[in-house]
Design an enzyme around this catalytic site. Structure first.
Site, short mmCIF file in Angstrom:
data_model
loop_
_atom_site.label_atom_id
_atom_site.label_comp_id
_atom_site.label_asym_id
_atom_site.label_seq_id
_atom_site.Cartn_x
_atom_site.Cartn_y
_atom_site.Cartn_z
N PRO A 178 -8.89 0.25 8.26
CA PRO A 178 -9.56 -0.20 7.04
C PRO A 178 -8.71 -1.08 6.13
O PRO A 178 -7.52 -0.82 5.94
CB PRO A 178 -9.94 1.10 6.33
N ASN A 179 -9.38 -2.08 5.60
CA ASN A 179 -8.86 -3.03 4.60
C ASN A 179 -7.89 -4.07 5.17
O ASN A 179 -7.52 -5.01 4.47
CB ASN A 179 -8.21 -2.30 3.42
N ARG A 202 -5.18 -10.53 -0.75
CA ARG A 202 -4.91 -9.71 -1.94
C ARG A 202 -3.59 -8.97 -1.76
O ARG A 202 -3.11 -8.82 -0.64
CB ARG A 202 -6.00 -8.64 -2.14
N TYR A 204 1.67 -6.50 0.95
CA TYR A 204 1.33 -6.71 2.36
C TYR A 204 1.59 -8.12 2.88
O TYR A 204 1.28 -8.41 4.03
CB TYR A 204 -0.14 -6.32 2.59
N ASN A 214 -2.40 0.13 13.90
CA ASN A 214 -2.16 0.24 12.47
C ASN A 214 -3.45 0.81 11.91
O ASN A 214 -4.43 0.08 11.68
CB ASN A 214 -1.84 -1.12 11.83
N ALA A 263 -5.11 3.42 6.02
CA ALA A 263 -5.09 4.71 5.31
C ALA A 263 -5.57 5.88 6.18
O ALA A 263 -5.26 7.04 5.88
CB ALA A 263 -5.92 4.61 4.04
N GLU A 265 2.53 3.58 16.93
CA GLU A 265 2.08 3.51 15.54
C GLU A 265 2.76 2.33 14.85
O GLU A 265 3.98 2.15 14.96
CB GLU A 265 2.43 4.82 14.82
N HIS A 303 2.97 -0.13 11.15
CA HIS A 303 2.63 -0.38 9.73
C HIS A 303 3.39 -1.61 9.24
O HIS A 303 4.54 -1.82 9.61
CB HIS A 303 3.00 0.81 8.85
N ARG A 323 7.20 4.87 0.25
CA ARG A 323 6.13 4.62 -0.73
C ARG A 323 5.69 5.95 -1.35
O ARG A 323 6.51 6.86 -1.49
CB ARG A 323 4.98 3.88 -0.04
O1 CA2 Z 1 1.66 -0.62 5.73
C1 CA2 Z 1 0.63 -0.55 6.42
O2 CA2 Z 1 0.43 -1.27 7.38
C2 CA2 Z 1 -0.47 0.44 6.03
O3 CA2 Z 1 -1.07 0.93 7.22
C3 CA2 Z 1 -1.47 -0.34 5.21
C4 CA2 Z 1 -2.59 0.53 4.65
C5 CA2 Z 1 -2.01 1.72 3.91
O4 CA2 Z 1 -3.06 2.58 3.48
C6 CA2 Z 1 -1.05 2.51 4.78
O5 CA2 Z 1 -0.51 3.57 4.02
C7 CA2 Z 1 0.08 1.62 5.25
C8 CA2 Z 1 -3.46 -0.25 3.68
C9 CA2 Z 1 -4.01 -1.52 4.24
C10 CA2 Z 1 -4.60 -2.29 3.11
O6 CA2 Z 1 -4.49 -3.64 3.41
C11 CA2 Z 1 -4.71 -4.54 2.40
C12 CA2 Z 1 -4.38 -5.83 2.67
C13 CA2 Z 1 -4.53 -6.77 1.71
C14 CA2 Z 1 -5.06 -6.43 0.47
C15 CA2 Z 1 -5.41 -5.13 0.22
C16 CA2 Z 1 -5.23 -4.18 1.19
#
Ligand code: CA2
Length: 146
Positions: free
Chosen positions: A10-11, A18, A23, A74, A77, A98, A100, A107
């Site tokens: 997700p996301n 963003r 990221y 990846n 969340a 895995e 990230h 974090r």
């Molecule tokens: O660091 C990572 O790759 C995560 O998997 C990213 C997840 C986060 O919940 C994990 O704890 C670590 C969040 C992805 C959100 O991606 C976005 C990208 C651009 C703008 C907003 C969110």
């Protein structure tokens, strides 16, 4: 030919649009191109997918059986919440790595727990977009040895 599935949760479709301070500025499409390049250097094939839906990710993991030799995930969340994804990975018995973008150990406390980590053979984190081709290299090395 060795075939690797790269899953994004997700996301991650928002990458590059963003929160660049967390990221980075690279889009998922660009990361996919980086991975295609790395895969052809490594002489393996790869497919990258993204979904915001837990069940879709689970279906893709189930369907990977007999099709893909390794999974890089990846899970976003869902990493920290999804026993269902963890169970799906252990049920298919496909070596899983895995991945990230950020270092989830540096974090918030709630990101330290990873259900994916309980069933993955390796972890790549904290290297931003570069972690994706890095993960492909690690996966290929692992598959050559096992
Ligand atoms: O660091 C990572 O790759 C995560 O998997 C990213 C997840 C986060 O919940 C994990 O704890 C670590 C969040 C992805 C959100 O991606 C976005 C990208 C651009 C703008 C907003 C969110």
């Amino acid at each position: 030919m060795t075939s690797i599935l790269i899953l994004n949760g997700p996301n991650l479709n928002l990458l590059g649009t963003r929160q660049p301070e967390v990221y980075g500025t690279t889009t998922l499409r660009y990361i996919e191109a980086l991975c295609q390049k790395k895969a052809s250097e490594l002489q393996v094939s790869m497919e990258m997918r993204q979904s915001n839906h837990e069940g879709v990710l689970i279906d893709w993991i189930h369907d990977a059986r007999g099709v893909f030799d390794g999974i890089i995930i990846n899970a976003g969340a869902y990493t920290h919440t999804s026993i269902a994804l963890m169970d799906a990975i252990s049920s298919v018995e496909i070596p899983t790595l895995e991945l990230h973008l950020s270092n989830i150990h540096e974090r918030e406390d709630f990101r330290r727990l990873s259900y994916i980590g309980k069933v993955a053979f390796d972890l790549v984190m904290g290297h931003g977009a570069d972690g994706y081709p890095m993960a492909l290299e690690r996966m290929v090395l692992y598959l050559e040895k096992h």
